[in-house]
Design a protein around this motif. Structure first.
Motif, PDB file in Angstrom:
ATOM      1  N   MET A  66       0.838  -1.208   0.000  1.00  0.00           N
ATOM      2  CA  MET A  66       0.000   0.000   0.000  1.00  0.00           C
ATOM      3  C   MET A  66       0.864   1.245   0.000  1.00  0.00           C
ATOM      4  O   MET A  66       0.606   2.203  -0.709  1.00  0.00           O
ATOM      5  CB  MET A  66      -0.928  -0.021   1.204  1.00  0.00           C
ATOM      6  N   LYS A  67       1.974   1.213   0.816  1.00  0.00           N
ATOM      7  CA  LYS A  67       2.812   2.394   0.938  1.00  0.00           C
ATOM      8  C   LYS A  67       3.400   2.793  -0.413  1.00  0.00           C
ATOM      9  O   LYS A  67       3.530   3.969  -0.741  1.00  0.00           O
ATOM     10  CB  LYS A  67       3.922   2.117   1.954  1.00  0.00           C
ATOM     11  N   THR A  68       3.766   1.794  -1.226  1.00  0.00           N
ATOM     12  CA  THR A  68       4.382   2.070  -2.508  1.00  0.00           C
ATOM     13  C   THR A  68       3.405   2.713  -3.479  1.00  0.00           C
ATOM     14  O   THR A  68       3.814   3.319  -4.454  1.00  0.00           O
ATOM     15  CB  THR A  68       4.938   0.778  -3.126  1.00  0.00           C
ATOM     16  N   HIS A  69       2.105   2.556  -3.230  1.00  0.00           N
ATOM     17  CA  HIS A  69       1.090   3.105  -4.126  1.00  0.00           C
ATOM     18  C   HIS A  69       0.511   4.429  -3.610  1.00  0.00           C
ATOM     19  O   HIS A  69      -0.330   5.018  -4.284  1.00  0.00           O
ATOM     20  CB  HIS A  69      -0.058   2.112  -4.309  1.00  0.00           C
ATOM     21  N   GLN A  70       0.932   4.894  -2.443  1.00  0.00           N
ATOM     22  CA  GLN A  70       0.266   6.023  -1.823  1.00  0.00           C
ATOM     23  C   GLN A  70       0.314   7.283  -2.675  1.00  0.00           C
ATOM     24  O   GLN A  70      -0.672   8.031  -2.773  1.00  0.00           O
ATOM     25  CB  GLN A  70       0.877   6.311  -0.446  1.00  0.00           C
ATOM     26  N   ALA A  71       1.449   7.543  -3.326  1.00  0.00           N
ATOM     27  CA  ALA A  71       1.558   8.743  -4.161  1.00  0.00           C
ATOM     28  C   ALA A  71       0.577   8.685  -5.329  1.00  0.00           C
ATOM     29  O   ALA A  71      -0.102   9.676  -5.633  1.00  0.00           O
ATOM     30  CB  ALA A  71       2.989   8.891  -4.676  1.00  0.00           C
ATOM     31  N   LYS A  72       0.478   7.528  -5.958  1.00  0.00           N
ATOM     32  CA  LYS A  72      -0.457   7.380  -7.082  1.00  0.00           C
ATOM     33  C   LYS A  72      -1.906   7.553  -6.618  1.00  0.00           C
ATOM     34  O   LYS A  72      -2.713   8.206  -7.290  1.00  0.00           O
ATOM     35  CB  LYS A  72      -0.279   6.006  -7.755  1.00  0.00           C
ATOM     36  N   LEU A  73      -2.217   6.981  -5.464  1.00  0.00           N
ATOM     37  CA  LEU A  73      -3.580   7.083  -4.943  1.00  0.00           C
ATOM     38  C   LEU A  73      -3.916   8.524  -4.571  1.00  0.00           C
ATOM     39  O   LEU A  73      -5.056   8.978  -4.776  1.00  0.00           O
ATOM     40  CB  LEU A  73      -3.747   6.168  -3.729  1.00  0.00           C
ATOM     41  N   THR A  74      -2.934   9.259  -4.056  1.00  0.00           N
ATOM     42  CA  THR A  74      -3.162  10.669  -3.732  1.00  0.00           C
ATOM     43  C   THR A  74      -3.426  11.475  -4.999  1.00  0.00           C
ATOM     44  O   THR A  74      -4.337  12.319  -5.042  1.00  0.00           O
ATOM     45  CB  THR A  74      -1.953  11.249  -2.983  1.00  0.00           C
TER      46      THR A  74
END
Length: 325
Positions: free
Chosen positions: A1-9
Motif C-alpha cells: 500500500m505504501k508504494t502506491h500512496q503517491a499514485k492514490l493521492t
C-alpha cells in the motif's frame, strides 16, 4: 500500500475530472514534476486514462467516484475491507476463511489478478467497475452450497431494482444479463471438509464504466452506465445495496435452500423458453430452456424429453443464431 500512496493521492486529487498542473500535484506530494510524471505513468498502467494538456496540466478522461469505506460502514454492519490495489478480492478472503466473521466483505478499486469462472481472467481497471466479494460460513456444509451462485444472482437483481435498475436478467449459472449482453459475473468458491461447515467466498465483478478496449470477456457485454444512460451511478450506494441484499438472501438460503428460490429464478431467467445449447467439452446439447429445478439444475426440453443438467464444465449459450462466443 505504501508504494502506491503517491499514485492514490494523485488519483484522489484528479477524481473530480478537473485539470491540475504537475507543479500543483508535486507540491501536494512533496515531489518533483518529473516524479509526478512517473506516477502518472503508473496510474495509466492501472487502466486509467490520464491526459496531459500543455499549459493546463493533467486531467482524467472521466471523473472517478472512489469507494468510501467510512460511508459504506455507516449503512451496513458487516466487517468491511476496502483495498485500492489487490490481487483478487476472492483470494483475499480465501486466505482468511474460517478466521474472519461470516459476512466479511472485501472491495477493491483495482485487481491485478481478478478471475472469473473456470480460471478465466477478469479484467479489472482502476475505479471502472465494482469488484466485490463476501465470506459466508454455511453451517449446513458443502453439499448445501449447490446452487448458491443462482441465489446470489437473484440477490444482485433485487439490489439493482432497489436502485431503480430494472430488466436485468440471469443466465444460468452465474451471469447477469441486460438485453442479451453480459453485465456482471459471479464466482463462488467453496472450501471445507465433509461433516463440517462450508466456507464460501462469493465474488462478483460488475461492469460500470468499462470501455470496449478494456473488456476481456469473449461475448456481447454491456455496462451499468450504458443501461442507465445519463443517470449517475453511485458506486458506494450500489455496494451498500448489494451487501444488504446478499445478507438477506443468504440467510434465506440457509433456511430454505435453493428450492425456495426456483420461482424467483425462473421469473428473471434470460433464456427461459428460448432455444439454447449446452457446451459440455466437445459435446453440444440443444433444446428449449425451461428454467431450473429444485436442485438448481438447468432444464432443457430436448427430443428425448426434459432433461436436467448441473454445473461443472457445462456452459449455456443462446442457440437462436449461429454464435461462437
Amino acid at each position: 500500500m505504501k508504494t502506491h500512496q503517491a499514485k492514490l493521492t494523485i488519483l484522489s486529487l484528479l477524481s473530480d475530472g478537473q485539470f491540475y498542473s504537475g507543479e500543483y500535484l508535486g507540491e501536494k506530494l512533496g515531489v518533483s514534476r518529473a516524479a509526478v510524471s512517473k506516477h502518472i505513468k503508473g496510474i495509466q498502467d492501472w487502466g486509467v486514462d490520464v491526459f496531459r494538456v500543455q499549459g493546463k496540466g493533467y486531467q482524467l478522461a472521466q471523473p472517478i467516484q472512489l469507494l468510501n469505506e467510512d460511508l459504506i460502514r455507516q449503512h451496513v454492519s458487516n466487517p468491511i475491507a476496502i483495498h485500492p490495489i489487490i490481487d483478487s478480492t476472492n483470494q483475499y478472503l480465501l486466505e482468511r476463511a474460517g478466521e474472519i466473521e461470516s459476512g466479511t466483505v472485501c472491495l477493491a478499486e483495482y485487481q491485478s489478478k481478478g478471475r472469473g469462472r473456470r480460471g478465466r481472467q477478469w479484467n479489472s481497471p482502476f475505479g471502472s467497475n465494482l469488484y466485490f466479494s463476501m465470506y459466508w460460513k454455511l453451517e449446513a456444509g458443502m453439499a448445501a452450497a449447490m446452487g448458491l451462485s443462482l441465489v446470489v444472482g437473484i440477490a444482485v437483481i433485487d439490489a439493482l431494482k432497489a436502485l431503480g435498475v430494472n430488466d436485468v436478467k440471469l443466465k444460468w449459472p452465474n451471469d447477469l444479463y441486460y438485453q442479451d449482453k453480459k453485465l456482471a459475473g459471479i464466482l463462488v468458491e467453496v472450501s471445507g471438509q465433509a461433516g463440517d461447515a462450508a466456507h464460501l467466498i462469493i465474488g462478483m465483478g460488475m461492469n460500470l464504466f468499462m470501455r470496449k478496449e478494456e473488456i476481456s470477456i469473449e461475448q456481447p457485454w454491456t455496462t451499468l452506465s450504458q443501461v442507465l444512460g445519463e443517470q449517475m451511478i453511485d458506486r458506494n450506494e450500489l455496494a451498500v445495496a448489494l451487501i444488504r441484499s446478499w445478507n438477506e438472501t443468504l440467510k434465506g438460503y440457509e433456511e430454505k435452500g435453493i428450492a425456495g428460490f426456483v420461482d424467483s429464478w425462473n421469473e428473471v431467467d434470460n433464456f427461459i423458453n428460448r432455444p439454447v445449447k449446452l457446451l459440455m467439452g466437445e459435446r453440444i446439447i440443444r433444446g428449449i430452456e425451461r428454467g431450473i429445478d429444485a436442485h438448481g439444475a438447468v432444464l432443457l426440453e430436448t427430443e428425448e424429453g426434459i432433461r436436467s443438467f448441473v454445473g461443472g464444465e457445462i456452459s449455456l449459450r443462446s442457440d437462436e443464431k449461429q454464435d461462437d462466443y
